[in-house]
Design a protein around this motif. Structure first.
Motif, PDB file in Angstrom:
ATOM      1  N   VAL A  90       0.837  -1.203   0.000  1.00  0.00           N
ATOM      2  CA  VAL A  90       0.000   0.000   0.000  1.00  0.00           C
ATOM      3  C   VAL A  90       0.870   1.251   0.000  1.00  0.00           C
ATOM      4  N   VAL A  91       1.869   1.271   0.884  1.00  0.00           N
ATOM      5  CA  VAL A  91       2.759   2.428   0.974  1.00  0.00           C
ATOM      6  C   VAL A  91       3.448   2.695  -0.358  1.00  0.00           C
ATOM      7  N   ALA A  92       3.839   1.621  -1.038  1.00  0.00           N
ATOM      8  CA  ALA A  92       4.533   1.762  -2.315  1.00  0.00           C
ATOM      9  C   ALA A  92       3.678   2.486  -3.344  1.00  0.00           C
ATOM     10  N   GLN A  93       2.348   2.403  -3.205  1.00  0.00           N
ATOM     11  CA  GLN A  93       1.463   3.087  -4.142  1.00  0.00           C
ATOM     12  C   GLN A  93       1.001   4.448  -3.631  1.00  0.00           C
ATOM     13  N   LEU A  94       0.887   4.591  -2.307  1.00  0.00           N
ATOM     14  CA  LEU A  94       0.436   5.868  -1.757  1.00  0.00           C
ATOM     15  C   LEU A  94       1.413   6.998  -2.028  1.00  0.00           C
ATOM     16  N   VAL A  95       2.684   6.668  -2.267  1.00  0.00           N
ATOM     17  CA  VAL A  95       3.663   7.728  -2.539  1.00  0.00           C
ATOM     18  C   VAL A  95       3.339   8.465  -3.834  1.00  0.00           C
ATOM     19  N   ARG A  96       2.454   7.903  -4.665  1.00  0.00           N
ATOM     20  CA  ARG A  96       2.074   8.562  -5.909  1.00  0.00           C
ATOM     21  C   ARG A  96       0.860   9.468  -5.730  1.00  0.00           C
ATOM     22  N   PHE A  97       0.311   9.497  -4.508  1.00  0.00           N
ATOM     23  CA  PHE A  97      -0.862  10.315  -4.202  1.00  0.00           C
ATOM     24  C   PHE A  97      -0.484  11.436  -3.242  1.00  0.00           C
ATOM     25  N   GLU A  98      -1.248  12.531  -3.296  1.00  0.00           N
ATOM     26  CA  GLU A  98      -1.267  13.441  -2.170  1.00  0.00           C
ATOM     27  C   GLU A  98      -2.202  12.822  -1.128  1.00  0.00           C
ATOM     28  N   LEU A  99      -1.894  13.011   0.144  1.00  0.00           N
ATOM     29  CA  LEU A  99      -2.597  12.290   1.204  1.00  0.00           C
ATOM     30  C   LEU A  99      -3.249  13.263   2.172  1.00  0.00           C
ATOM     31  N   LEU A 100      -4.513  13.044   2.445  1.00  0.00           N
ATOM     32  CA  LEU A 100      -5.274  13.892   3.351  1.00  0.00           C
ATOM     33  C   LEU A 100      -5.974  13.014   4.373  1.00  0.00           C
ATOM     34  N   ALA A 101      -5.674  13.210   5.651  1.00  0.00           N
ATOM     35  CA  ALA A 101      -6.305  12.455   6.731  1.00  0.00           C
ATOM     36  C   ALA A 101      -7.186  13.394   7.536  1.00  0.00           C
ATOM     37  N   LEU A 102      -8.467  13.066   7.658  1.00  0.00           N
ATOM     38  CA  LEU A 102      -9.424  13.936   8.319  1.00  0.00           C
ATOM     39  C   LEU A 102     -10.083  13.231   9.496  1.00  0.00           C
ATOM     40  N   ASP A 103     -10.065  13.882  10.639  1.00  0.00           N
ATOM     41  CA  ASP A 103     -10.721  13.387  11.839  1.00  0.00           C
ATOM     42  C   ASP A 103     -12.226  13.591  11.670  1.00  0.00           C
ATOM     43  N   ALA A 104     -12.978  12.514  11.740  1.00  0.00           N
ATOM     44  CA  ALA A 104     -14.421  12.591  11.523  1.00  0.00           C
ATOM     45  C   ALA A 104     -15.139  13.392  12.599  1.00  0.00           C
ATOM     46  N   HIS A 105     -14.484  13.613  13.740  1.00  0.00           N
ATOM     47  CA  HIS A 105     -15.117  14.343  14.834  1.00  0.00           C
ATOM     48  C   HIS A 105     -14.747  15.820  14.865  1.00  0.00           C
ATOM     49  N   ASN A 106     -13.878  16.236  13.964  1.00  0.00           N
ATOM     50  CA  ASN A 106     -13.432  17.617  13.941  1.00  0.00           C
ATOM     51  C   ASN A 106     -14.428  18.455  13.137  1.00  0.00           C
ATOM     52  N   ARG A 107     -15.070  19.397  13.808  1.00  0.00           N
ATOM     53  CA  ARG A 107     -16.096  20.207  13.139  1.00  0.00           C
ATOM     54  C   ARG A 107     -15.542  20.984  11.953  1.00  0.00           C
ATOM     55  N   ASN A 109     -13.862  19.936   9.665  1.00  0.00           N
ATOM     56  CA  ASN A 109     -13.897  19.101   8.463  1.00  0.00           C
ATOM     57  C   ASN A 109     -15.302  18.898   7.909  1.00  0.00           C
ATOM     58  N   PHE A 110     -16.321  19.339   8.661  1.00  0.00           N
ATOM     59  CA  PHE A 110     -17.693  19.079   8.236  1.00  0.00           C
ATOM     60  C   PHE A 110     -18.030  19.696   6.874  1.00  0.00           C
ATOM     61  N   PRO A 111     -17.564  20.907   6.556  1.00  0.00           N
ATOM     62  CA  PRO A 111     -17.860  21.445   5.216  1.00  0.00           C
ATOM     63  C   PRO A 111     -17.314  20.570   4.093  1.00  0.00           C
ATOM     64  N   PHE A 112     -16.136  19.981   4.295  1.00  0.00           N
ATOM     65  CA  PHE A 112     -15.583  19.064   3.287  1.00  0.00           C
ATOM     66  C   PHE A 112     -16.483  17.842   3.145  1.00  0.00           C
ATOM     67  N   PHE A 113     -16.939  17.301   4.278  1.00  0.00           N
ATOM     68  CA  PHE A 113     -17.828  16.133   4.230  1.00  0.00           C
ATOM     69  C   PHE A 113     -19.122  16.461   3.505  1.00  0.00           C
ATOM     70  N   ASP A 114     -19.648  17.671   3.748  1.00  0.00           N
ATOM     71  CA  ASP A 114     -20.866  18.086   3.058  1.00  0.00           C
ATOM     72  C   ASP A 114     -20.629  18.202   1.549  1.00  0.00           C
ATOM     73  N   LYS A 115     -19.498  18.781   1.178  1.00  0.00           N
ATOM     74  CA  LYS A 115     -19.204  18.991  -0.239  1.00  0.00           C
ATOM     75  C   LYS A 115     -19.171  17.673  -0.993  1.00  0.00           C
ATOM     76  N   TYR A 116     -18.556  16.649  -0.380  1.00  0.00           N
ATOM     77  CA  TYR A 116     -18.421  15.356  -1.059  1.00  0.00           C
ATOM     78  C   TYR A 116     -19.453  14.332  -0.577  1.00  0.00           C
ATOM     79  N   GLN A 117     -20.433  14.809   0.170  1.00  0.00           N
ATOM     80  CA  GLN A 117     -21.529  13.952   0.637  1.00  0.00           C
ATOM     81  C   GLN A 117     -20.991  12.714   1.365  1.00  0.00           C
TER      82      GLN A 117
END
Length: 339
Positions: A90-107, A109-117
């Protein structure tokens, strides 16, 4: 002879049947951001926590974006972070992506969740007083709305357009396969962007969306491939037709079995012939024709090293399915009715 049993096989659970990977055991601690594995350094796997920064970086360097949405103490998120996202493949392939980790409890981040449903639990505003719900066992929960699904994996192209999403923990080996398929989707989307009349690109997109089980998108691309190349000048018809048949098996297994046999007769030397054989057996299982399905899969069981069956990626799925069929056929039947 037909054997009726309780055996039920989902004919398009491709990743599970292909890999049969086990589920890791959750450790008794909170989930954290995924750590690099092997010889990959922290600089190689940079996890953004701000969607604006991550999207800007993806747009700036033309890389796709993988978004990992997690919740602390959720067992599946712990498994995903500790096992899947740290898996070497997995790591060998993730290096080809930009990576974004979002805490589901962090308010924040809620606008991002709304945008992408993205499903998440919507907490009441911090400045809003709401009555507490009645006691539930020993707890007194805060009123919330919405249903969360953690972890969520969201794949976006460099412009922030969604390409694929999946919910829940996926073992590392299986997730590496998903990543490879998503990478193929991204590649062929780019080809199609440069040549909108490419039947090959449409066929490949249809195929990989079939494997990822995004069937409406898969059908759209597969049918477009046939429209662009009615005379099969690019040679994509066999693959396109096989993918369309496989998708239709759950809705009409009898027709699917017949079409798969006809497909094998039309293209007996095609590289995907054994895949068609496997799904013919799946169709017969769906019809509860277990004897017939077992006979179809028997060449896999009798295969010797180096044979087409033993060398095929469908060898292990076929043996797994055959073992389930044989176990079901050995199981005692229902007790006769009492008179």
């Amino acid at each position: 002879m037909s054997a009726s049993t309780s055996l039920r096989v989902c004919p398009l659970a491709l990743v599970a049947l292909l890999l049969g990977a086990g589920v890791a055991t959750a450790q008794d601690r909170g989930a954290t951001l995924p750590a690099p594995a092997g010889n990959v350094t922290a600089a190689d796997l940079r996890w953004y926590t701000d969607p604006t920064q991550a999207l800007a970086q993806a747009r700036g360097n033309g890389r796709p974006l993988y978004v990992y949405i997690w919740a602390k103490y959720d067992p599946e998120c712990i498994n995903m972070a500790d096992e899947s996202l740290a898996h070497e493949a997995v790591v060998a392939q993730l290096v080809r992506f930009e990576l974004l980790a979002l805490d589901a409890h962090n308010r924040a981040n809620f606008p991002f969740f709304d945008k992408y449903q993205i499903p998440y639990v919507r907490l009441p505003g911090l400045d809003v007083e709401t009555p507490m719900t009645p006691l539930v066992e020993e707890g007194q929960p805060v009123p919330v709305t919405g249903a969360a699904r953690w972890p969520t994996s969201l794949f976006l192209d460099s412009e922030g357009v969604e390409v694929y999403r999946m919910y829940g923990y996926v073992p590392g080996k299986a997730f590496a396969v998903v990543l490879s398929h998503v990478t193929e989707v991204l590649k062929w989307r780019a080809v199609l962007g440069k040549d909108p009349t490419s039947a090959l690109a449409e066929a490949q997109l249809g195929h990989f969306y079939t494997v990822l089980q995004v069937f409406p998108e898969a059908r759209k691309h597969l049918r477009r491939a046939l429209d662009l190349d009615p005379d099969n000048a690019t040679g994509v018809h066999a693959d396109v037709q096989l993918d369309l048949i496989i998708m239709d098996v759950p809705d009409n297994p009898a027709a699917g079995a017949q079409k798969l046999r006809e497909w094998q007769q039309t293209w007996p030397a095609h590289p995907r012939r054994l895949e068609a054989v496997y799904y013919e057996a799946v169709s017969e299982v769906a019809l509860e024709h277990l004897d017939t399905a077992a006979k179809i899969l028997l060449p896999f069981k009798r295969a010797v090293p180096g044979s087409p069956e033993a060398s095929s990626q469908w060898y292990l799925p076929a043996l797994t399915l055959l073992a389930k069929i044989e176990a079901a056929m050995r199981a005692p039947g229902p007790a006769p009715p009492r008179g």
